[in-house]
Design a protein around this motif. Structure first.
Motif, PDB file in Angstrom:
ATOM      1  N   LYS A 138      19.409  15.161  -9.109  1.00 15.77           N
ATOM      2  CA  LYS A 138      20.042  13.896  -8.773  1.00 15.77           C
ATOM      3  C   LYS A 138      19.189  12.689  -9.153  1.00 15.77           C
ATOM      4  N   ASN A 139      18.015  12.943  -9.731  1.00 10.61           N
ATOM      5  CA  ASN A 139      17.084  11.875 -10.096  1.00 10.61           C
ATOM      6  C   ASN A 139      16.786  10.975  -8.899  1.00 10.61           C
ATOM      7  N   THR A 140      16.559  11.594  -7.765  1.00  9.82           N
ATOM      8  CA  THR A 140      16.431  10.866  -6.514  1.00  9.82           C
ATOM      9  C   THR A 140      15.248  11.375  -5.704  1.00  9.82           C
ATOM     10  N   ILE A 141      14.548  10.451  -5.047  1.00 12.35           N
ATOM     11  CA  ILE A 141      13.552  10.820  -4.057  1.00 12.35           C
ATOM     12  C   ILE A 141      13.999  10.302  -2.700  1.00 12.35           C
ATOM     13  N   TYR A 142      13.463  10.924  -1.659  1.00 18.06           N
ATOM     14  CA  TYR A 142      13.820  10.576  -0.298  1.00 18.06           C
ATOM     15  C   TYR A 142      12.558  10.396   0.532  1.00 18.06           C
ATOM     16  N   LEU A 143      12.680   9.607   1.565  1.00 13.41           N
ATOM     17  CA  LEU A 143      11.621   9.482   2.547  1.00 13.41           C
ATOM     18  C   LEU A 143      12.248   9.601   3.928  1.00 13.41           C
ATOM     19  N   GLN A 144      12.037  10.746   4.559  1.00 12.72           N
ATOM     20  CA  GLN A 144      12.502  10.952   5.921  1.00 12.72           C
ATOM     21  C   GLN A 144      11.449  10.407   6.870  1.00 12.72           C
ATOM     22  N   MET A 145      11.824   9.442   7.680  1.00 12.70           N
ATOM     23  CA  MET A 145      10.899   8.775   8.582  1.00 12.70           C
ATOM     24  C   MET A 145      11.305   9.067  10.017  1.00 12.70           C
ATOM     25  N   ASN A 146      10.459   9.777  10.727  1.00 13.46           N
ATOM     26  CA  ASN A 146      10.696  10.126  12.119  1.00 13.46           C
ATOM     27  C   ASN A 146       9.655   9.474  13.013  1.00 13.46           C
ATOM     28  N   SER A 147       9.962   9.414  14.295  1.00 14.43           N
ATOM     29  CA  SER A 147       9.053   8.843  15.291  1.00 14.43           C
ATOM     30  C   SER A 147       8.537   7.483  14.851  1.00 14.43           C
ATOM     31  N   LEU A 148       9.447   6.625  14.451  1.00 18.95           N
ATOM     32  CA  LEU A 148       9.074   5.332  13.892  1.00 18.95           C
ATOM     33  C   LEU A 148       8.391   4.442  14.924  1.00 18.95           C
TER      34      LEU A 148
ATOM     35  N   SER B 246      10.390  13.835  -0.466  1.00 18.88           N
ATOM     36  CA  SER B 246      10.941  14.933  -1.244  1.00 18.88           C
ATOM     37  C   SER B 246      11.626  14.373  -2.477  1.00 18.88           C
ATOM     38  N   ARG B 247      11.893  15.248  -3.430  1.00 21.76           N
ATOM     39  CA  ARG B 247      12.578  14.812  -4.637  1.00 21.76           C
ATOM     40  C   ARG B 247      13.617  15.836  -5.048  1.00 21.76           C
ATOM     41  N   ASP B 248      14.700  15.338  -5.612  1.00 22.93           N
ATOM     42  CA  ASP B 248      15.778  16.159  -6.127  1.00 22.93           C
ATOM     43  C   ASP B 248      15.961  15.751  -7.581  1.00 22.93           C
TER      44      ASP B 248
ATOM     45  N   GLU C  79       0.816  -1.195   0.000  1.00 26.32           N
ATOM     46  CA  GLU C  79       0.000   0.000   0.000  1.00 26.32           C
ATOM     47  C   GLU C  79       0.858   1.257   0.000  1.00 26.32           C
ATOM     48  N   LEU C  80       0.230   2.340  -0.388  1.00 33.86           N
ATOM     49  CA  LEU C  80       0.907   3.628  -0.472  1.00 33.86           C
ATOM     50  C   LEU C  80       1.374   4.102   0.896  1.00 33.86           C
ATOM     51  N   VAL C  81       2.601   4.566   0.954  1.00 31.71           N
ATOM     52  CA  VAL C  81       3.117   5.280   2.114  1.00 31.71           C
ATOM     53  C   VAL C  81       3.165   6.774   1.809  1.00 31.71           C
ATOM     54  N   ALA C  82       3.827   7.124   0.724  1.00 28.79           N
ATOM     55  CA  ALA C  82       3.928   8.520   0.304  1.00 28.79           C
ATOM     56  C   ALA C  82       4.218   8.574  -1.181  1.00 28.79           C
ATOM     57  N   ASP C  83       3.713   9.611  -1.828  1.00 27.91           N
ATOM     58  CA  ASP C  83       3.908   9.790  -3.253  1.00 27.91           C
ATOM     59  C   ASP C  83       4.106  11.265  -3.526  1.00 27.91           C
ATOM     60  N   ILE C  84       4.892  11.575  -4.543  1.00 27.28           N
ATOM     61  CA  ILE C  84       5.103  12.968  -4.911  1.00 27.28           C
ATOM     62  C   ILE C  84       4.993  13.086  -6.423  1.00 27.28           C
ATOM     63  N   SER C  85       4.158  14.016  -6.867  1.00 29.10           N
ATOM     64  CA  SER C  85       3.867  14.167  -8.277  1.00 29.10           C
ATOM     65  C   SER C  85       4.926  15.003  -8.974  1.00 29.10           C
ATOM     66  N   SER C  86       4.775  15.119 -10.296  1.00 26.79           N
ATOM     67  CA  SER C  86       5.669  15.970 -11.071  1.00 26.79           C
ATOM     68  C   SER C  86       5.515  17.437 -10.708  1.00 26.79           C
ATOM     69  N   TYR C  87       4.402  17.775 -10.070  1.00 28.49           N
ATOM     70  CA  TYR C  87       4.173  19.136  -9.588  1.00 28.49           C
ATOM     71  C   TYR C  87       4.701  19.325  -8.164  1.00 28.49           C
ATOM     72  N   ASN C  88       5.384  18.322  -7.637  1.00 28.14           N
ATOM     73  CA  ASN C  88       5.937  18.328  -6.281  1.00 28.14           C
ATOM     74  C   ASN C  88       4.857  18.445  -5.214  1.00 28.14           C
ATOM     75  N   ILE C  89       3.714  17.843  -5.483  1.00 31.04           N
ATOM     76  CA  ILE C  89       2.631  17.785  -4.514  1.00 31.04           C
ATOM     77  C   ILE C  89       2.676  16.427  -3.825  1.00 31.04           C
ATOM     78  N   PRO C  90       2.886  16.402  -2.513  1.00 31.24           N
ATOM     79  CA  PRO C  90       2.988  15.121  -1.807  1.00 31.24           C
ATOM     80  C   PRO C  90       1.642  14.596  -1.340  1.00 31.24           C
ATOM     81  N   VAL C  91       1.540  13.293  -1.270  1.00 26.28           N
ATOM     82  CA  VAL C  91       0.387  12.611  -0.711  1.00 26.28           C
ATOM     83  C   VAL C  91       0.900  11.573   0.274  1.00 26.28           C
ATOM     84  N   TYR C  92       0.267  11.489   1.452  1.00 26.94           N
ATOM     85  CA  TYR C  92       0.708  10.576   2.492  1.00 26.94           C
ATOM     86  C   TYR C  92      -0.431   9.692   2.957  1.00 26.94           C
ATOM     87  N   ALA C  93      -0.076   8.489   3.365  1.00 27.74           N
ATOM     88  CA  ALA C  93      -1.024   7.685   4.110  1.00 27.74           C
ATOM     89  C   ALA C  93      -1.292   8.358   5.451  1.00 27.74           C
TER      90      ALA C  93
END
Length: 114
Positions: free
Chosen positions: A75-85, A70-72, A46-60
């Motif tokens: 660098k052709n790279t996306i990141y997922l910063q996970m806190n309070s796991l 986030s996306r860079d 299932e979806l955790v997080a997604d980011i569109s070409s417009y840099n609009i994020p969606v989260y579970a």
């Protein structure tokens, strides 16, 4: 045509943090949507997080306020910063790339346990 390489997973205690990275290579386009999906034991992917070409994020709802995607494009790279796991965040996290076709990374294990 597109290769996705994930990194940054591992074992962490509850309340800790991890940062996942997914680097895309090959015939990529900047208009692609990219995101993270989780496969937990006994659950469907299932979806955790997604980011569109417009840099609009969606989260579970379960991760909103704790995770940040986030996306860079340089660098052709996306990141997922996970806190309070939490233990329920445990699973295999898959990077997804979607344009005219959809590609998946191999998946990377995240385990939250004391």
């Amino acid at each position: 045509q597109v290769q996705l390489v994930e990194s940054g997973g591992g074992l962490v205690q509850p309340g800790g943090s991890l940062r996942l990275s997914c680097k895309a290579s090959g015939r990529i386009v900047s208009s692609a949507a990219m995101g993270w999906y989780r496969l937990a034991p006994g659950e469907r992917r299932e979806l955790v997080a997604d980011i569109s070409s417009y840099n609009i994020p969606v989260y579970a709802e379960s991760v909103e306020g704790r995770f940040t995607i986030s996306r860079d494009n340089a660098k052709n790279t996306i990141y997922l910063q996970m806190n309070s796991l939490k233990p329920e965040d445990t699973g295999v996290y898959y990077c997804r790339y979607s344009a005219s076709a959809t590609f998946w990374g191999q998946g990377i294990q995240v385990t939250v346990s004391s």
